[in-house]
Write an enzyme that holds these catalytic residues in place. Structure first.
Site, PDB file in Angstrom:
ATOM      1  N   HIS A   1      -8.479   1.052   1.915  1.00  0.00           N
ATOM      2  CA  HIS A   1      -8.338   2.048   0.852  1.00  0.00           C
ATOM      3  C   HIS A   1      -7.310   3.074   1.296  1.00  0.00           C
ATOM      4  CE1 HIS A   1      -9.700   6.200  -0.401  1.00  0.00           C
ATOM      5  NE2 HIS A   1      -9.364   5.664  -1.549  1.00  0.00           N
TER       6      HIS A   1
ATOM      7  N   ASN B   1      -5.023   6.590  -0.380  1.00  0.00           N
ATOM      8  CA  ASN B   1      -4.837   7.461  -1.539  1.00  0.00           C
ATOM      9  C   ASN B   1      -4.091   8.700  -1.077  1.00  0.00           C
ATOM     10  OD1 ASN B   1      -6.821  10.099  -2.526  1.00  0.00           O
ATOM     11  ND2 ASN B   1      -5.591   9.066  -4.062  1.00  0.00           N
ATOM     12  N   THR B   2      -3.058   9.096  -1.802  1.00  0.00           N
ATOM     13  CA  THR B   2      -2.450  10.414  -1.570  1.00  0.00           C
ATOM     14  C   THR B   2      -2.154  11.044  -2.922  1.00  0.00           C
ATOM     15  OG1 THR B   2      -0.251   9.404  -1.300  1.00  0.00           O
ATOM     16  CG2 THR B   2      -1.429   9.970   0.716  1.00  0.00           C
ATOM     17  N   ARG B   3      -2.202  12.366  -2.972  1.00  0.00           N
ATOM     18  CA  ARG B   3      -2.075  13.057  -4.251  1.00  0.00           C
ATOM     19  C   ARG B   3      -1.562  14.476  -4.043  1.00  0.00           C
ATOM     20  NH1 ARG B   3      -7.252  12.290  -2.550  1.00  0.00           N
ATOM     21  NH2 ARG B   3      -8.268  14.223  -1.935  1.00  0.00           N
TER      22      ARG B   3
ATOM     23  N   HIS C   1     -28.199   6.891   2.764  1.00  0.00           N
ATOM     24  CA  HIS C   1     -29.416   6.094   2.525  1.00  0.00           C
ATOM     25  C   HIS C   1     -29.445   4.832   3.390  1.00  0.00           C
ATOM     26  CE1 HIS C   1     -26.392   4.367  -0.136  1.00  0.00           C
ATOM     27  NE2 HIS C   1     -27.079   3.250  -0.145  1.00  0.00           N
TER      28      HIS C   1
ATOM     29  N   HIS D   1      -6.416   3.086  14.302  1.00  0.00           N
ATOM     30  CA  HIS D   1      -6.571   4.480  14.732  1.00  0.00           C
ATOM     31  C   HIS D   1      -5.302   4.975  15.435  1.00  0.00           C
ATOM     32  CE1 HIS D   1     -10.582   4.811  13.285  1.00  0.00           C
ATOM     33  NE2 HIS D   1     -11.120   3.970  14.160  1.00  0.00           N
TER      34      HIS D   1
ATOM     35  N   HIS E   1      -9.398  -5.817  -1.534  1.00  0.00           N
ATOM     36  CA  HIS E   1     -10.484  -6.664  -1.032  1.00  0.00           C
ATOM     37  C   HIS E   1      -9.887  -8.026  -0.698  1.00  0.00           C
ATOM     38  CE1 HIS E   1     -13.684  -3.846  -2.054  1.00  0.00           C
ATOM     39  NE2 HIS E   1     -13.049  -3.608  -3.182  1.00  0.00           N
TER      40      HIS E   1
ATOM     41  N   GLY F   1     -12.575   9.764 -17.573  1.00  0.00           N
ATOM     42  CA  GLY F   1     -11.349   9.226 -16.986  1.00  0.00           C
ATOM     43  C   GLY F   1     -11.131   7.786 -17.407  1.00  0.00           C
ATOM     44  N   ASN F   2     -10.082   7.175 -16.887  1.00  0.00           N
ATOM     45  CA  ASN F   2      -9.741   5.796 -17.212  1.00  0.00           C
ATOM     46  C   ASN F   2     -10.669   4.839 -16.449  1.00  0.00           C
ATOM     47  OD1 ASN F   2      -7.949   3.231 -16.459  1.00  0.00           O
ATOM     48  ND2 ASN F   2      -7.315   4.022 -18.450  1.00  0.00           N
TER      49      ASN F   2
END
Lengths: 305, 305
Positions: free
Chosen positions: A124, A126-128, A188, A157, A114, A272-273
């Protein structure tokens, strides 16, 4: 497979170090800022495994890296390598979970930034890699500008497209872009969280080397593209109104993460943590906008009469 | 039953008017405040009923009253009287929902106030009547101080206790207090949202008049007890640190409402009035607290070595 796990876990750690170094470098570049430059702090945590039939509670763990800076108002980078047994209910929902009697291994990196200046988008990434009786990669990256700029949107993009096209036998860019837009959506509000990017899950083409190479390239693409967007916008002047827009946009970010994000909900519901999971929360957010059509009560009553 | 529905709906509207008037009076009493005194604004909304087998989409509606003031930083008071048919999935989860073929009627008042001065607690109050093939009342009120004060906590619980004891053949105070503490709990933080109060649901003793009298008394108890707490604390001086505590506490409020609150989740997932439902969000919240044990990366690496 053991060697593959080790290589993936090592890469996520290496990527974390590259990202933290680059972000600290950006903090140092804001030389006319009188606020102190940010530096990451770190903390390790251990996971307790509660479903191991032998009673072994060692479930691996992770490291939280967190910086409150002058360019990065709040940025968290988590890495974790955990293992053990899924709960009986959860193993049914995960590919290969029942076949492995719930046994799993998972390693990944997750990052949310942020930014102080409303002209710099939040990001953001994330890879896993996950292993049950099956194994696969997942991840992606998406951008959330409060004040979208065509140049940044296009650059973001383009970078993601080029990355996917370098791995054309592994992924299809349009699929990952569409998946991202569908996933980061607030029903919503009838709004996307940001301008999207890529999202992929259960990626296993049968060629682990290729899948891993793509997953590594997602990380490299991130570190090649996001800092350029930061450097292009971090010195731009902004008004109180711009800042107010940033804080409202962050309110939407909070709504998405707590109402819809699978990782957040799953993590919190399954012990979880908490600190690591909620590091994605913005430093500050507002819900100040009046719904459209509100009017002084006397006018309301007159109109109704 | 039609007459009962009308009396309940009328009471919720009357209570809304009493509350709004009292809160505006408090705004006027802060005479040395240079900020303008707050005044409520109002808006009506209609509900579209999507599951009526005849195709009739009239589903009732409600009124949002909202004030951004100098004592009440943000306070929303919703009333609604809605009717129609629950979706086939939802009617299974609601008492009497299947027996009524999903047909329902519901009326209620719901209020959340976030206060400017960190010494004044946030408050939530809600009462409602629901009709399917069965009918019942539900509701309660709970207090969320950022800086808890024994005098206020005691006064709040005493008022709730006295209210319940005036209706000893309808409710048991300890039951409602315990239910409240269980409900407003953040498992991922191991914390209660605030200091509690009362919570009740599916109240039907077989004597509608008595149940309604209790529900009315919950509203009267609110308007008798909360303004006293406001007036006792609204002029107290506060520090930046006090204000920071308020904003962190509001972060927890957001976490509870979006992760756990049944009304919020149910409302948003089933196409309820987003503006009305999310009026409970605080005007401003922060997530700034560092997890315990974070250390500069160099110290972390030295310790690990």
């Amino acid at each position: 497979m053991e060697q593959k796990k080790q290589r993936a876990a090592q890469w996520f750690e290496e990527l974390r170090d590259i990202i933290c170094a680059e972000f600290e470098k950006i903090e140092s570049e804001d030389v006319n800022n009188t606020a102190p430059k940010g530096r990451f702090e770190r903390k390790a945590w251990q996971r307790t495994d509660e479903h191991n039939p032998t009673g072994d509670t060692n479930g691996g763990g992770g490291e939280i890296s967190l910086m409150y800076g002058r360019v990065f108002e709040k940025v968290g980078v988590n890495i974790s390598t955990v293992h053990g047994y899924f709960s009986p209910e959860f193993r049914k929902q995960i590919p290969g979970g029942e076949e492995s009697d719930g046994q799993f291994w998972a390693s990944g990196i997750s990052l949310v930034a942020h930014m102080k200046n409303p002209h710099v988008p939040a990001v953001h990434m994330n890879t896993r890699m996950i292993v049950t009786s099956q194994h696969w990669f997942g991840g992606g990256m998406d951008l959330t500008p409060a004040l979208p700029k065509t140049e940044d949107t296009n650059a973001w993009h383009e970078a993601n497209k080029a990355c996917c096209e370098r791995h054309g036998d592994v992924v299809d860019y349009q699929d990952l872009k569409d998946w991202c837009a569908r996933y980061f959506f607030l029903p919503h509000r009838g709004e996307e969280r940001g301008i999207g990017g890529t999202f992929y899950d259960q990626l296993n083409t049968g060629d682990w080397e290729k899948d891993f190479a793509f997953t590594q390239d997602v990380g490299r693409t991130f570190i090649d593209s996001f800092p350029k967007i930061v450097r292009r916008n971090m010195f731009e002047a902004y008004t109180e109104e711009d800042h107010a827009k940033l804080l409202e946009k962050r309110g939407r970010y909070v709504e998405f993460n707590l109402l819809h994000d699978r990782g957040t909900k799953f993590g919190l519901m399954t012990g979880g943590n908490t600190e690591g999971i909620l590091m994605s929360m913005p430093p500050e957010a507002t819900w100040l906008k009046k719904p459209e059509g509100m009017m002084p009560v006397n006018d309301f009553l007159k109109k109704a009469a």
